[in-house]
Scaffold this motif. Structure first.
Motif, PDB file in Angstrom:
ATOM      1  N   GLU A  58      48.907  53.206  53.082  1.00 26.48           N
ATOM      2  CA  GLU A  58      48.579  51.888  53.602  1.00 26.48           C
ATOM      3  C   GLU A  58      48.120  50.964  52.478  1.00 26.48           C
ATOM      4  O   GLU A  58      47.396  51.388  51.583  1.00 26.48           O
ATOM      5  CB  GLU A  58      47.466  52.008  54.652  1.00 26.48           C
ATOM      6  N   PRO A  59      48.513  49.703  52.550  1.00 23.42           N
ATOM      7  CA  PRO A  59      48.089  48.766  51.514  1.00 23.42           C
ATOM      8  C   PRO A  59      46.598  48.453  51.629  1.00 23.42           C
ATOM      9  O   PRO A  59      46.019  48.522  52.709  1.00 23.42           O
ATOM     10  CB  PRO A  59      48.925  47.507  51.806  1.00 23.42           C
ATOM     11  N   THR A  60      45.997  48.167  50.498  1.00 28.24           N
ATOM     12  CA  THR A  60      44.592  47.766  50.467  1.00 28.24           C
ATOM     13  C   THR A  60      44.500  46.438  49.736  1.00 28.24           C
ATOM     14  O   THR A  60      45.284  46.170  48.828  1.00 28.24           O
ATOM     15  CB  THR A  60      43.718  48.807  49.749  1.00 28.24           C
ATOM     16  N   PRO A  61      43.550  45.590  50.125  1.00 26.87           N
ATOM     17  CA  PRO A  61      43.418  44.305  49.436  1.00 26.87           C
ATOM     18  C   PRO A  61      42.981  44.497  47.988  1.00 26.87           C
ATOM     19  O   PRO A  61      42.229  45.410  47.667  1.00 26.87           O
ATOM     20  CB  PRO A  61      42.342  43.570  50.229  1.00 26.87           C
ATOM     21  N   MET A  62      43.485  43.628  47.115  1.00 22.35           N
ATOM     22  CA  MET A  62      43.087  43.651  45.713  1.00 22.35           C
ATOM     23  C   MET A  62      41.717  42.990  45.590  1.00 22.35           C
ATOM     24  O   MET A  62      41.468  41.961  46.203  1.00 22.35           O
ATOM     25  CB  MET A  62      44.099  42.899  44.858  1.00 22.35           C
ATOM     26  N   THR A  63      40.875  43.594  44.787  1.00 19.15           N
ATOM     27  CA  THR A  63      39.539  43.044  44.555  1.00 19.15           C
ATOM     28  C   THR A  63      39.495  42.393  43.172  1.00 19.15           C
ATOM     29  O   THR A  63      40.402  42.600  42.346  1.00 19.15           O
ATOM     30  CB  THR A  63      38.474  44.158  44.611  1.00 19.15           C
ATOM     31  N   THR A  64      38.450  41.656  42.925  1.00 18.31           N
ATOM     32  CA  THR A  64      38.256  41.068  41.604  1.00 18.31           C
ATOM     33  C   THR A  64      38.190  42.153  40.547  1.00 18.31           C
ATOM     34  O   THR A  64      38.743  42.016  39.448  1.00 18.31           O
ATOM     35  CB  THR A  64      36.961  40.233  41.590  1.00 18.31           C
ATOM     36  N   SER A  65      37.565  43.253  40.879  1.00 21.86           N
ATOM     37  CA  SER A  65      37.465  44.386  39.957  1.00 21.86           C
ATOM     38  C   SER A  65      38.851  44.945  39.632  1.00 21.86           C
ATOM     39  O   SER A  65      39.135  45.288  38.483  1.00 21.86           O
ATOM     40  CB  SER A  65      36.569  45.468  40.550  1.00 21.86           C
ATOM     41  N   ASP A  66      39.709  45.052  40.648  1.00 21.41           N
ATOM     42  CA  ASP A  66      41.080  45.537  40.424  1.00 21.41           C
ATOM     43  C   ASP A  66      41.794  44.636  39.410  1.00 21.41           C
ATOM     44  O   ASP A  66      42.444  45.120  38.478  1.00 21.41           O
ATOM     45  CB  ASP A  66      41.879  45.548  41.728  1.00 21.41           C
ATOM     46  N   TRP A  67      41.679  43.316  39.592  1.00 22.02           N
ATOM     47  CA  TRP A  67      42.335  42.372  38.693  1.00 22.02           C
ATOM     48  C   TRP A  67      41.737  42.443  37.293  1.00 22.02           C
ATOM     49  O   TRP A  67      42.463  42.319  36.298  1.00 22.02           O
ATOM     50  CB  TRP A  67      42.258  40.950  39.246  1.00 22.02           C
ATOM     51  N   ASP A  68      40.437  42.657  37.200  1.00 20.09           N
ATOM     52  CA  ASP A  68      39.803  42.790  35.885  1.00 20.09           C
ATOM     53  C   ASP A  68      40.352  44.008  35.133  1.00 20.09           C
ATOM     54  O   ASP A  68      40.621  43.931  33.930  1.00 20.09           O
ATOM     55  CB  ASP A  68      38.279  42.908  36.032  1.00 20.09           C
ATOM     56  N   VAL A  69      40.532  45.101  35.833  1.00 21.87           N
ATOM     57  CA  VAL A  69      41.088  46.309  35.220  1.00 21.87           C
ATOM     58  C   VAL A  69      42.518  46.051  34.760  1.00 21.87           C
ATOM     59  O   VAL A  69      42.904  46.439  33.648  1.00 21.87           O
ATOM     60  CB  VAL A  69      41.018  47.509  36.203  1.00 21.87           C
ATOM     61  N   ILE A  70      43.317  45.398  35.585  1.00 20.26           N
ATOM     62  CA  ILE A  70      44.711  45.095  35.225  1.00 20.26           C
ATOM     63  C   ILE A  70      44.752  44.203  33.993  1.00 20.26           C
ATOM     64  O   ILE A  70      45.500  44.462  33.051  1.00 20.26           O
ATOM     65  CB  ILE A  70      45.436  44.433  36.421  1.00 20.26           C
ATOM     66  N   ARG A  71      43.914  43.152  33.969  1.00 14.84           N
ATOM     67  CA  ARG A  71      43.873  42.254  32.811  1.00 14.84           C
ATOM     68  C   ARG A  71      43.462  42.987  31.539  1.00 14.84           C
ATOM     69  O   ARG A  71      44.002  42.756  30.467  1.00 14.84           O
ATOM     70  CB  ARG A  71      42.939  41.092  33.092  1.00 14.84           C
ATOM     71  N   ALA A  72      42.491  43.868  31.671  1.00 14.78           N
ATOM     72  CA  ALA A  72      42.017  44.626  30.501  1.00 14.78           C
ATOM     73  C   ALA A  72      43.103  45.565  29.995  1.00 14.78           C
ATOM     74  O   ALA A  72      43.229  45.777  28.782  1.00 14.78           O
ATOM     75  CB  ALA A  72      40.748  45.406  30.865  1.00 14.78           C
ATOM     76  N   THR A  73      43.864  46.129  30.899  1.00 16.11           N
ATOM     77  CA  THR A  73      44.932  47.047  30.525  1.00 16.11           C
ATOM     78  C   THR A  73      46.074  46.319  29.823  1.00 16.11           C
ATOM     79  O   THR A  73      46.625  46.800  28.853  1.00 16.11           O
ATOM     80  CB  THR A  73      45.473  47.784  31.762  1.00 16.11           C
ATOM     81  N   VAL A  74      46.401  45.143  30.340  1.00 11.59           N
ATOM     82  CA  VAL A  74      47.512  44.377  29.780  1.00 11.59           C
ATOM     83  C   VAL A  74      47.042  43.710  28.519  1.00 11.59           C
ATOM     84  O   VAL A  74      47.654  43.598  27.534  1.00 11.59           O
ATOM     85  CB  VAL A  74      48.017  43.327  30.792  1.00 11.59           C
TER      86      VAL A  74
END
Length: 74
Positions: A58-74
């Motif tokens: 099931e899909p889950t909403p993206m959180t600010t923390s999720d986006w921070d991790v993605i930005r840090a990874t990229v």
């Protein structure tokens, strides 16, 4: 095997000649076949990733923390 005739603008024809001169491809046919095989492999890989995502639960909403991790990874 099927024969295919293509027309190229001068810029692409020049690029093709550069690729052949590099020695990586013996003929224009070799180069075109490699491009088609790479495109097919890319699409097959993308399809498998999409199916993996669809089947991951099931899909889950993206959180600010999720986006921070993605930005840090990229």
């Amino acid at each position: 095997m099927t024969n295919l005739t293509i027309s190229l603008p001068e810029a692409l024809a020049a690029y093709l000649k550069e690729q052949l001169a590099s020695g990586q491809y013996g003929t224009a046919n070799d180069y075109i076949q490699a491009l088609i095989q790479q495109d097919k492999a890319r699409k097959d890989h993308l399809e498998s990733l999409i199916l993996e995502g669809l089947n991951s639960g099931e899909p889950t909403p993206m959180t600010t923390s999720d986006w921070d991790v993605i930005r840090a990874t990229v």
